[in-house]
Write a protein that holds these residues in place. Structure first.
Motif, PDB file in Angstrom:
ATOM      1  N   ALA A   1     -15.631   0.670  11.742  1.00 26.19           N
ATOM      2  CA  ALA A   1     -16.829   0.350  12.527  1.00 26.19           C
ATOM      3  C   ALA A   1     -16.504  -0.037  13.966  1.00 26.19           C
ATOM      4  O   ALA A   1     -17.420  -0.173  14.785  1.00 26.19           O
ATOM      5  CB  ALA A   1     -17.599  -0.777  11.846  1.00 26.19           C
ATOM      6  N   TRP A   2     -15.220  -0.202  14.275  1.00 26.98           N
ATOM      7  CA  TRP A   2     -14.852  -0.679  15.604  1.00 26.98           C
ATOM      8  C   TRP A   2     -13.739   0.190  16.194  1.00 26.98           C
ATOM      9  O   TRP A   2     -12.890   0.697  15.458  1.00 26.98           O
ATOM     10  CB  TRP A   2     -14.377  -2.136  15.508  1.00 26.98           C
ATOM     11  CG  TRP A   2     -15.423  -3.016  14.905  1.00 26.98           C
ATOM     12  CD1 TRP A   2     -16.516  -3.546  15.527  1.00 26.98           C
ATOM     13  CD2 TRP A   2     -15.504  -3.435  13.532  1.00 26.98           C
ATOM     14  NE1 TRP A   2     -17.279  -4.272  14.628  1.00 26.98           N
ATOM     15  CE2 TRP A   2     -16.682  -4.216  13.401  1.00 26.98           C
ATOM     16  CE3 TRP A   2     -14.719  -3.228  12.399  1.00 26.98           C
ATOM     17  CZ2 TRP A   2     -17.075  -4.781  12.196  1.00 26.98           C
ATOM     18  CZ3 TRP A   2     -15.106  -3.785  11.199  1.00 26.98           C
ATOM     19  CH2 TRP A   2     -16.266  -4.561  11.116  1.00 26.98           C
TER      20      TRP A   2
ATOM     21  N   LEU B   1      -7.529  -8.481   7.351  1.00 29.52           N
ATOM     22  CA  LEU B   1      -8.949  -8.110   7.291  1.00 29.52           C
ATOM     23  C   LEU B   1      -9.824  -9.355   7.109  1.00 29.52           C
ATOM     24  O   LEU B   1     -10.826  -9.529   7.803  1.00 29.52           O
ATOM     25  CB  LEU B   1      -9.196  -7.134   6.140  1.00 29.52           C
ATOM     26  CG  LEU B   1     -10.638  -6.665   5.976  1.00 29.52           C
ATOM     27  CD1 LEU B   1     -11.051  -5.779   7.148  1.00 29.52           C
ATOM     28  CD2 LEU B   1     -10.836  -5.929   4.660  1.00 29.52           C
ATOM     29  N   ARG B   2      -9.420 -10.214   6.193  1.00 28.73           N
ATOM     30  CA  ARG B   2     -10.210 -11.444   5.981  1.00 28.73           C
ATOM     31  C   ARG B   2     -10.215 -12.311   7.233  1.00 28.73           C
ATOM     32  O   ARG B   2     -11.238 -12.888   7.607  1.00 28.73           O
ATOM     33  CB  ARG B   2      -9.650 -12.237   4.786  1.00 28.73           C
ATOM     34  CG  ARG B   2      -9.987 -11.642   3.438  1.00 28.73           C
ATOM     35  CD  ARG B   2      -9.602 -12.588   2.307  1.00 28.73           C
ATOM     36  NE  ARG B   2      -8.166 -12.768   2.208  1.00 28.73           N
ATOM     37  CZ  ARG B   2      -7.352 -11.966   1.537  1.00 28.73           C
ATOM     38  NH1 ARG B   2      -7.841 -10.936   0.877  1.00 28.73           N
ATOM     39  NH2 ARG B   2      -6.057 -12.185   1.494  1.00 28.73           N
TER      40      ARG B   2
ATOM     41  N   ARG C   1      -1.984  -7.459  -3.951  1.00 30.22           N
ATOM     42  CA  ARG C   1      -3.255  -6.835  -3.559  1.00 30.22           C
ATOM     43  C   ARG C   1      -4.054  -7.779  -2.658  1.00 30.22           C
ATOM     44  O   ARG C   1      -4.624  -7.356  -1.656  1.00 30.22           O
ATOM     45  CB  ARG C   1      -4.054  -6.514  -4.825  1.00 30.22           C
ATOM     46  CG  ARG C   1      -5.296  -5.687  -4.558  1.00 30.22           C
ATOM     47  CD  ARG C   1      -6.289  -5.800  -5.685  1.00 30.22           C
ATOM     48  NE  ARG C   1      -5.822  -5.393  -6.971  1.00 30.22           N
ATOM     49  CZ  ARG C   1      -6.439  -4.472  -7.720  1.00 30.22           C
ATOM     50  NH1 ARG C   1      -7.484  -3.851  -7.249  1.00 30.22           N
ATOM     51  NH2 ARG C   1      -6.007  -4.210  -8.930  1.00 30.22           N
ATOM     52  N   VAL C   2      -4.053  -9.037  -2.997  1.00 27.48           N
ATOM     53  CA  VAL C   2      -4.796 -10.020  -2.197  1.00 27.48           C
ATOM     54  C   VAL C   2      -4.160 -10.183  -0.823  1.00 27.48           C
ATOM     55  O   VAL C   2      -4.835 -10.231   0.201  1.00 27.48           O
ATOM     56  CB  VAL C   2      -4.868 -11.369  -2.946  1.00 27.48           C
ATOM     57  CG1 VAL C   2      -5.433 -12.452  -2.047  1.00 27.48           C
ATOM     58  CG2 VAL C   2      -5.720 -11.223  -4.204  1.00 27.48           C
TER      59      VAL C   2
ATOM     60  N   ASP D   1      -4.788  -7.738   2.306  1.00 28.87           N
ATOM     61  CA  ASP D   1      -6.007  -7.814   3.105  1.00 28.87           C
ATOM     62  C   ASP D   1      -6.106  -9.108   3.912  1.00 28.87           C
ATOM     63  O   ASP D   1      -7.186  -9.475   4.355  1.00 28.87           O
ATOM     64  CB  ASP D   1      -7.234  -7.672   2.187  1.00 28.87           C
ATOM     65  CG  ASP D   1      -7.286  -6.298   1.536  1.00 28.87           C
ATOM     66  OD1 ASP D   1      -7.032  -5.307   2.249  1.00 28.87           O
ATOM     67  OD2 ASP D   1      -7.554  -6.207   0.326  1.00 28.87           O
TER      68      ASP D   1
ATOM     69  N   HIS E   1     -12.618 -11.003   9.816  1.00 27.05           N
ATOM     70  CA  HIS E   1     -14.015 -11.307   9.483  1.00 27.05           C
ATOM     71  C   HIS E   1     -14.320 -12.794   9.634  1.00 27.05           C
ATOM     72  O   HIS E   1     -15.446 -13.172   9.908  1.00 27.05           O
ATOM     73  CB  HIS E   1     -14.324 -10.842   8.058  1.00 27.05           C
ATOM     74  CG  HIS E   1     -14.638  -9.372   7.979  1.00 27.05           C
ATOM     75  ND1 HIS E   1     -15.908  -8.875   8.088  1.00 27.05           N
ATOM     76  CD2 HIS E   1     -13.825  -8.291   7.838  1.00 27.05           C
ATOM     77  CE1 HIS E   1     -15.879  -7.549   7.997  1.00 27.05           C
ATOM     78  NE2 HIS E   1     -14.623  -7.166   7.848  1.00 27.05           N
TER      79      HIS E   1
ATOM     80  N   GLU F   1      -1.428  -8.583  -8.545  1.00 29.05           N
ATOM     81  CA  GLU F   1      -2.680  -9.100  -7.997  1.00 29.05           C
ATOM     82  C   GLU F   1      -2.426  -9.871  -6.702  1.00 29.05           C
ATOM     83  O   GLU F   1      -3.166  -9.750  -5.724  1.00 29.05           O
ATOM     84  CB  GLU F   1      -3.379  -9.995  -9.025  1.00 29.05           C
ATOM     85  CG  GLU F   1      -4.681 -10.621  -8.557  1.00 29.05           C
ATOM     86  CD  GLU F   1      -5.768  -9.602  -8.222  1.00 29.05           C
ATOM     87  OE1 GLU F   1      -5.637  -8.430  -8.616  1.00 29.05           O
ATOM     88  OE2 GLU F   1      -6.749  -9.985  -7.544  1.00 29.05           O
TER      89      GLU F   1
ATOM     90  N   LEU G   1     -14.972 -11.520  14.164  1.00 30.75           N
ATOM     91  CA  LEU G   1     -16.290 -10.877  14.164  1.00 30.75           C
ATOM     92  C   LEU G   1     -17.464 -11.850  14.284  1.00 30.75           C
ATOM     93  O   LEU G   1     -18.476 -11.479  14.901  1.00 30.75           O
ATOM     94  CB  LEU G   1     -16.433  -9.998  12.917  1.00 30.75           C
ATOM     95  CG  LEU G   1     -15.470  -8.791  12.910  1.00 30.75           C
ATOM     96  CD1 LEU G   1     -15.485  -8.088  11.563  1.00 30.75           C
ATOM     97  CD2 LEU G   1     -15.851  -7.820  14.021  1.00 30.75           C
TER      98      LEU G   1
ATOM     99  N   ASN H   1     -10.358  -0.042   6.935  1.00 32.67           N
ATOM    100  CA  ASN H   1     -11.520  -0.933   6.863  1.00 32.67           C
ATOM    101  C   ASN H   1     -11.980  -1.415   8.234  1.00 32.67           C
ATOM    102  O   ASN H   1     -12.755  -2.367   8.337  1.00 32.67           O
ATOM    103  CB  ASN H   1     -11.198  -2.133   5.960  1.00 32.67           C
ATOM    104  CG  ASN H   1     -11.106  -1.717   4.507  1.00 32.67           C
ATOM    105  OD1 ASN H   1     -12.098  -1.292   3.919  1.00 32.67           O
ATOM    106  ND2 ASN H   1      -9.924  -1.805   3.930  1.00 32.67           N
TER     107      ASN H   1
END
Lengths: 430, 293
Positions: free
Chosen positions: A335-336, A291-292, A284-285, A288, A295, A281, A299, A332
């Motif tokens: 969009a950009w 990515l976090r 997995r965290v 990203d 954001h 776990e 962004l 992920n």
């Protein structure tokens, strides 16, 4: 006895590196692979794996290395290593069908006294089921580290050898091969050796998971993990080579495989293994993290950024993208627009609808609002803050592995984000 | 984890919001109407899910191509009777859907389904409710997942706020009302507990996105930023512009925090932005100014 001839079945990353290392110790080696194209490429010096110094070494010891696509050629060997790839699925489960058929094919051609040693990663219980006289059957732990494989193959810390009877001396041919490396040899029962390999990886994962956990806390409370880690390495109980660099989760496939194996075996055996699930776990965290951060920091201030992505491989000095954090991130960022560069991984490894493949790191940075350094390739260290400032549209550097100099980038006006330390930027910047 | 069945955004043929008269249901109806989605809002007046024959009546109102948002609940469910009534409501919905299946079902659940110790909460966190309310939502989720004849999305909001919230629970809504009246805000302890507060319109916007993508699976509705109740109180006082005292009290219970890891939301809806608490509270203060408290 005369110097033994050693066979390697499977010209894989593991097989090639191991074969070249044995040849470098002065032994004659036969490398077999059923793939004719691969055998031809290897024989002509076009190695299908990227590994520092491997090409040079393979050239230097070419006279001792024979390559073949005929399994029967292995009959001339005193010892044959099974070194095929054992593929894993998305959940880290091994597909053992390939290795099973390879072993069957190899056993069929072995001479009556030839030894067989399983070198690739198999779950506990596998070797004992191989249909061969146990006195001729061994399992040897491999500790291949992508990007450092040759160095480790030439100077192993020790050999862990799984045997039917650890109390009996190793056969002369096998002892001669291992003895050429001059390191401790630890015989043990098959299952112990198979689990030892997993135990090594679990210890590495534990260290990395601790580093990740505390690095994350450091980021949030104003500490810097990079100041802390050297202090830990000076502690004898932890050690100077311990895996304490925070990262973007576990990747590459092998560690994930071992965690999945422990969870599966523990579930079947009724053994408590919650900590292993926690490692999974945590990984997995961590994957990203970038990515976090995007954001949270990018962004909200720029809804239409262009991202430069440096590095696609899961780590430096390899072309492997197995579970690569970079590819997970890019999936992920659909969009950009993105601009990518990796010294070894081609752009067609990436699936993105607005992709520009750049010919260099600086070109990938050109026009980008935020630069994401996803693999710590050594060549990225040469990027200068002034050059980046000259070509980039924005002033955000996300450098998880601290490839660049934070202070220099800050001085050049960049906002800088790295694992294990608070961001370097003014409150209203980014 | 949530998966989209349609990757491009497609307006549902019609959205049916069950529980349209409530705080959350009303916000969803409003949002969908603003986005020109055909909406049928159902309140207790149209269909009382606790009345006999409700399933048949509801089935008669549904179409095969409807997307249903199930928001109706007797909340918070503090007692066994309320728990059972809420389960009956879900049972009636399932019965209605067995007669008239629909294209998509969205259930508005709660983060109360998670274990208190889950921190940070993700969609993978252990569901182990410690309250009757949480158990109610967990049981309803299971009922719908097992028996509802439609692709199911479950949204689990954290603490919600908004001008129209009829509840007066500890947090932004109560603080706002107290501040508007110039009355002191009393904190538990010193208000150290950190929570993730969500603008009710963000639930509505995410519901709209889930409907548009016919998403299925589970998604938490949380901003990813938790702050202490004291900070919330201070923010509210600042926004109302009144000299309101914030009082601490002797702490009776240990301090607990709840944070969310919202990575799944970032992946599912990369261009969705949560309303910052300051902006959402400012709007709630504006909208409620002059309204009866």
């Amino acid at each position: 006895m005369t110097s033994p001839t050693v066979g390697f079945a499977g010209l894989t990353h593991l097989g090639l590196v191991s074969a070249v290392a044995v040849a470098a110790k002065g032994l004659r080696v036969i490398g077999y692979d059923p793939d004719q194209d691969r055998v031809r490429d290897v024989a002509e010096g076009r190695l299908p794996v990227l590994e520092p110094t491997l090409d040079d070494l393979a050239r230097r010891f070419r006279a001792q290395l024979a390559y073949t696509d005929r399994v029967g050629d292995l009959a001339a060997c005193d010892l044959v290593y099974i070194a095929s790839d054992v593929p894993t699925d998305d959940r880290g489960q091994s597909d053992l069908s390939g290795i099973a058929s390879l072993i069957e094919a190899v056993i069929a051609v072995l001479g009556p006294s030839t030894l067989l040693c399983v070198l690739c990663q198999v779950p506990p219980g596998f070797t004992r089921k191989v249909p061969l006289d146990p006195a001729r059957l061994y399992y040897q732990v491999e500790t291949l580290v992508f990007g450092r494989a040759v160095e480790r193959a030439l100077k192993p810390e020790r050999f862990i050898v799984g045997c039917a009877d650890p109390g009996r001396p190793l056969p002369a041919a096998y002892a001669a091969v291992l003895g050429a490396f001059g390191c401790p040899i630890l015989p043990m029962r098959y299952e112990s050796a198979e689990l030892a390999k997993i135990a090594i990886n679990c210890c590495l994962v534990a260290s990395v998971s601790i580093a990740n956990t505390l690095a994350d806390l450091a980021e949030r409370i104003g500490a810097d993990w990079h100041e802390i880690a050297p202090a830990l390495r000076l502690d004898r109980r932890i050690g100077p080579h311990s895996y304490l660099n925070p990262g973007l989760g576990i990747a590459g496939g092998n560690l994930e495989r071992d965690l999945a194996t422990v969870l599966r075996l523990s579930a079947a055996a009724g053994s408590e293994a919650a900590v292993i699930a926690a490692f999974v776990e945590n990984s997995r965290v961590r994957r990203d993290w970038v990515l976090r951060l995007i954001h949270r920091e990018v962004l909200p201030r720029n809804a239409a950024p262009t991202f430069g992505v440096l590095g696609l491989a899961y780590k430096e000095n390899t072309h492997s993208t197995k579970n690569s954090p970079a590819l997970a991130l890019i999936a992920n960022l659909q969009a950009w627009p993105i601009r990518i560069y990796d010294p070894a991984v081609p752009a067609d490894a990436v699936n993105h609808r607005a992709l520009h493949a750049a010919p260099s790191a600086l070109e990938a940075a050109r026009g980008s609002d935020a630069l994401l350094i996803m693999t710590p390739w050594p060549e990225f260290r040469a990027l200068s803050p002034a050059d980046l400032a000259a070509v980039m549209s924005g002033r955000v550097i996300v450098d998880p592995f601290r490839v660049l100099d934070p202070a220099a980038l800050r001085a050049a006006g960049f906002s800088y984000f790295t694992l294990g330390a608070p961001p370097l930027h003014d409150a209203e910047e980014v | 984890m949530i998966e989209h069945q349609t990757h491009s955004s497609q307006r549902p043929a019609r959205a049916v919001v069950i529980g349209a008269g409530g705080f959350v249901g009303g916000a969803i109806v409003q949002r969908l109407q603003n986005e020109n989605v055909p909406v049928l809002g159902l309140t207790r007046r149209e269909v009382d899910l606790l009345q006999e024959g409700a399933a048949k009546k509801l089935a008669g109102l549904l179409h095969a191509d409807d997307a249903v948002a199930f928001v109706a609940a007797l909340a918070p469910a503090r007692h066994a009777a309320a728990l059972m009534q809420n389960l009956v409501m879900a049972e009636q919905l399932i019965a209605a859907l067995s007669v008239q299946p629909v294209a998509h079902l969205v259930y508005i659940s709660s983060d109360a389904v998670y274990a208190d110790a889950a921190n940070p909460v993700t969609e993978r966190s252990c569901r182990q409710p410690s309250t009757m309310h949480g158990m109610m939502h967990a049981a309803r989720e299971l009922m719908l997942k097992a028996e509802a004849k439609a692709p199911l999305a479950v949204l689990r909001p954290s603490l919600l706020y908004g001008a129209r919230d009829p509840h007066n629970g500890y947090g932004p809504n109560r603080f706002r009302r107290l501040a508007a009246k110039g009355e002191p805000i009393t904190l538990f302890g010193d208000g150290e507990e950190q929570r993730d507060h969500v603008d009710v319109d963000d639930v509505a916007r995410l519901t709209s996105l889930v409907l548009a993508h016919r998403s299925r699976g589970e998604l938490n509705v949380a901003t990813g930023t938790s702050i202490s109740f004291r900070e919330v109180a201070e923010l509210v006082v600042k926004l109302t512009g009144r000299p309101v005292e914030i009082r601490g009290t002797l702490r009776q219970n240990p301090i607990t925090h709840r944070h969310f890891d919202i990575t799944e939301c970032l992946k599912a809806f990369p261009q969705f932005r949560y309303t910052p608490l300051r902006d959402g509270l400012a709007r709630a203060v504006r909208e409620s100014a002059g309204a009866p408290q």
